[in-house]
Design an enzyme around this catalytic site. Structure first.
Site, PDB file in Angstrom:
ATOM      1  N   LYS A  74       0.828  -1.220   0.000  1.00 11.31           N
ATOM      2  CA  LYS A  74       0.000   0.000   0.000  1.00 11.31           C
ATOM      3  C   LYS A  74       0.852   1.257   0.000  1.00 11.31           C
ATOM      4  O   LYS A  74       0.636   2.170  -0.790  1.00 11.31           O
ATOM      5  CB  LYS A  74      -0.926   0.054   1.243  1.00 11.31           C
ATOM      6  CG  LYS A  74      -1.883  -1.098   1.373  1.00 11.31           C
ATOM      7  CD  LYS A  74      -2.829  -0.892   2.555  1.00 11.31           C
ATOM      8  CE  LYS A  74      -2.170  -0.871   3.918  1.00 11.31           C
ATOM      9  NZ  LYS A  74      -1.541  -2.141   4.327  1.00 11.31           N
ATOM     10  N   ARG A  87      -9.379   1.230   8.520  1.00 12.37           N
ATOM     11  CA  ARG A  87      -8.974  -0.155   8.766  1.00 12.37           C
ATOM     12  C   ARG A  87     -10.075  -0.933   9.471  1.00 12.37           C
ATOM     13  O   ARG A  87      -9.901  -2.113   9.754  1.00 12.37           O
ATOM     14  CB  ARG A  87      -7.734  -0.152   9.660  1.00 12.37           C
ATOM     15  CG  ARG A  87      -6.460  -0.611   8.962  1.00 12.37           C
ATOM     16  CD  ARG A  87      -5.374  -0.496   9.983  1.00 12.37           C
ATOM     17  NE  ARG A  87      -4.173  -1.185   9.693  1.00 12.37           N
ATOM     18  CZ  ARG A  87      -3.077  -0.607   9.214  1.00 12.37           C
ATOM     19  NH1 ARG A  87      -3.087   0.651   8.864  1.00 12.37           N
ATOM     20  NH2 ARG A  87      -1.978  -1.300   9.103  1.00 12.37           N
ATOM     21  N   ARG A 119      11.591  -6.165   4.697  1.00 13.91           N
ATOM     22  CA  ARG A 119      11.251  -4.735   4.665  1.00 13.91           C
ATOM     23  C   ARG A 119      12.196  -3.934   5.569  1.00 13.91           C
ATOM     24  O   ARG A 119      12.519  -4.345   6.671  1.00 13.91           O
ATOM     25  CB  ARG A 119       9.794  -4.537   5.125  1.00 13.91           C
ATOM     26  CG  ARG A 119       9.407  -3.071   5.140  1.00 13.91           C
ATOM     27  CD  ARG A 119       7.954  -2.871   4.903  1.00 13.91           C
ATOM     28  NE  ARG A 119       7.140  -3.147   6.077  1.00 13.91           N
ATOM     29  CZ  ARG A 119       5.830  -2.865   6.113  1.00 13.91           C
ATOM     30  NH1 ARG A 119       5.240  -2.327   5.066  1.00 13.91           N
ATOM     31  NH2 ARG A 119       5.138  -3.143   7.189  1.00 13.91           N
ATOM     32  N   ARG A 170      11.200  -2.462  11.189  1.00 17.22           N
ATOM     33  CA  ARG A 170      10.129  -1.980  12.068  1.00 17.22           C
ATOM     34  C   ARG A 170       9.869  -3.002  13.168  1.00 17.22           C
ATOM     35  O   ARG A 170       9.852  -4.199  12.898  1.00 17.22           O
ATOM     36  CB  ARG A 170       8.850  -1.776  11.251  1.00 17.22           C
ATOM     37  CG  ARG A 170       8.663  -0.357  10.788  1.00 17.22           C
ATOM     38  CD  ARG A 170       7.542  -0.233   9.812  1.00 17.22           C
ATOM     39  NE  ARG A 170       6.255  -0.770  10.293  1.00 17.22           N
ATOM     40  CZ  ARG A 170       5.102  -0.615   9.636  1.00 17.22           C
ATOM     41  NH1 ARG A 170       5.082   0.043   8.508  1.00 17.22           N
ATOM     42  NH2 ARG A 170       3.999  -1.120  10.119  1.00 17.22           N
ATOM     43  N   ARG A 195      -0.760  -9.310  13.056  1.00 21.11           N
ATOM     44  CA  ARG A 195      -1.273  -8.239  12.196  1.00 21.11           C
ATOM     45  C   ARG A 195      -2.101  -8.817  11.048  1.00 21.11           C
ATOM     46  O   ARG A 195      -3.107  -8.244  10.652  1.00 21.11           O
ATOM     47  CB  ARG A 195      -0.105  -7.392  11.665  1.00 21.11           C
ATOM     48  CG  ARG A 195       0.568  -6.601  12.778  1.00 21.11           C
ATOM     49  CD  ARG A 195       1.854  -5.964  12.316  1.00 21.11           C
ATOM     50  NE  ARG A 195       1.625  -4.907  11.364  1.00 21.11           N
ATOM     51  CZ  ARG A 195       2.534  -4.472  10.498  1.00 21.11           C
ATOM     52  NH1 ARG A 195       3.721  -5.034  10.463  1.00 21.11           N
ATOM     53  NH2 ARG A 195       2.244  -3.480   9.694  1.00 21.11           N
TER      54      ARG A 195
HETATM   55  P1  AMP Z   1       0.941   0.609   8.958  1.00 24.80           P
HETATM   56  O1  AMP Z   1       2.162   1.455   8.838  1.00 24.80           O
HETATM   57  O2  AMP Z   1      -0.196   1.101   8.081  1.00 24.80           O
HETATM   58  O3  AMP Z   1       1.209  -0.856   8.774  1.00 24.80           O
HETATM   59  O4  AMP Z   1       0.406   0.794  10.467  1.00 24.80           O
HETATM   60  C1  AMP Z   1       1.209   0.382  11.569  1.00 24.80           C
HETATM   61  C2  AMP Z   1       0.359   0.287  12.828  1.00 24.80           C
HETATM   62  O5  AMP Z   1      -0.230   1.574  13.121  1.00 24.80           O
HETATM   63  C3  AMP Z   1      -0.819  -0.670  12.778  1.00 24.80           C
HETATM   64  O6  AMP Z   1      -0.451  -2.010  13.027  1.00 24.80           O
HETATM   65  C4  AMP Z   1      -1.703  -0.086  13.877  1.00 24.80           C
HETATM   66  O7  AMP Z   1      -1.199  -0.414  15.167  1.00 24.80           O
HETATM   67  C5  AMP Z   1      -1.524   1.414  13.673  1.00 24.80           C
HETATM   68  N1  AMP Z   1      -2.510   1.954  12.706  1.00 24.80           N
HETATM   69  C6  AMP Z   1      -2.244   2.542  11.508  1.00 24.80           C
HETATM   70  N2  AMP Z   1      -3.379   2.918  10.884  1.00 24.80           N
HETATM   71  C7  AMP Z   1      -4.397   2.541  11.710  1.00 24.80           C
HETATM   72  C8  AMP Z   1      -5.812   2.627  11.617  1.00 24.80           C
HETATM   73  N3  AMP Z   1      -6.424   3.166  10.552  1.00 24.80           N
HETATM   74  N4  AMP Z   1      -6.551   2.148  12.659  1.00 24.80           N
HETATM   75  C9  AMP Z   1      -5.947   1.616  13.740  1.00 24.80           C
HETATM   76  N5  AMP Z   1      -4.630   1.466  13.882  1.00 24.80           N
HETATM   77  C10 AMP Z   1      -3.838   1.932  12.877  1.00 24.80           C
END
Ligand code: AMP
Length: 213
Positions: free
Chosen positions: A13, A88, A123, A156, A167
């Site tokens: 994404k 999400r 990653r 990360r 996740r």
């Molecule tokens: P990402 O970088 O999009 O993979 O997001 C990393 C982490 O941030 C996720 O595993 C969640 O803990 C938190 N997070 C990011 N976006 C959201 C969202 N829309 N709703 C809830 N938690 C989020």
């Protein structure tokens, strides 16, 4: 143009959002990046979010919705934007509707879980500017250093194998139902995301109606 990217963690994404963002001249808004920055700066939101993010759990809807509401009010969003990682959950999508924001397209990047798990191990992310790389499919020009700002690349915390499985479970249980939500609005565009970055970009642009992509 308002575009949402849906997909499992590691589906691509962020990478595709950045490319489409440059092509259309609209900003990418990544809730994950905003939250990670808040954690780094130790703001009240960051402190509240840290345990969730470290464990691969979702940050509560009200926290994320207020982050996105504030960000979308910024002037650079007035001609459109790309959302990477938001919504999400179905309640987050409903909150977006209540804000009067209806996306023009929702791209769902489809990648099997086995591919995701192997991708995540490679990653790397820039600790400073947040740019993402992959040791095989998207390596930086100089090993271990960010192309954009030269800072060190790291893994990360939530890309560790045990957290990745959590996740993925959260994705299937809580985020995947959004496909039905947006399909019922006639907005869902499913795109195969398992091949190279370039091929996925071409498929994404074609799905968005860009000619000769
Ligand atoms: P990402 O970088 O999009 O993979 O997001 C990393 C982490 O941030 C996720 O595993 C969640 O803990 C938190 N997070 C990011 N976006 C959201 C969202 N829309 N709703 C809830 N938690 C989020």
């Amino acid at each position: 143009m308002k575009i949402i990217f849906l997909g499992a963690p590691g589906a691509g994404k962020g990478t595709q959002a950045e490319i489409v963002s440059e092509r259309f001249g609209i900003p990418t808004i990544s809730t994950g990046a905003i939250i990670r920055q808040a954690v780094k700066e130790g703001t009240p939101t960051g402190i509240a979010a840290k345990t969730y993010i470290d464990n691969g759990a979702l940050v509560p809807d009200d926290v994320v919705v207020s982050i996105i509401q504030e960000r979308l009010a910024a002037p650079d969003c007035k001609n459109g934007f790309i959302l990477d990682g938001f919504p999400r959950t179905v309640p987050q999508a409903e909150a977006l509707e209540r804000m009067g924001i209806r996306p023009d397209a929702v791209i769902s990047l489809e990648v099997d879980d086995e591919v995701i798990v192997s991708r995540m191990s490679g990653r790397r992310v820039c600790g400073e500017c947040g740019a993402t790389y992959h040791v095989v499919s998207l390596p930086p020009k100089r090993e271990g250093a960010c192309d954009k700002c030269g800072s060190a690349l790291t893994v990360r915390r939530d890309d560790k194998p045990e957290v990745v499985c959590d996740r993925l479970r959260v994705y299937h249980e809580t985020t995947e139902p959004l496909k039905g939500f947006y399909a019922s609005l006639g907005l869902l565009l499913s795109v195969r995301g398992a091949d190279s970055v370039g091929e996925t970009t071409a498929r994404t642009l074609r799905a968005l109606g860009v000619k000769n992509a």
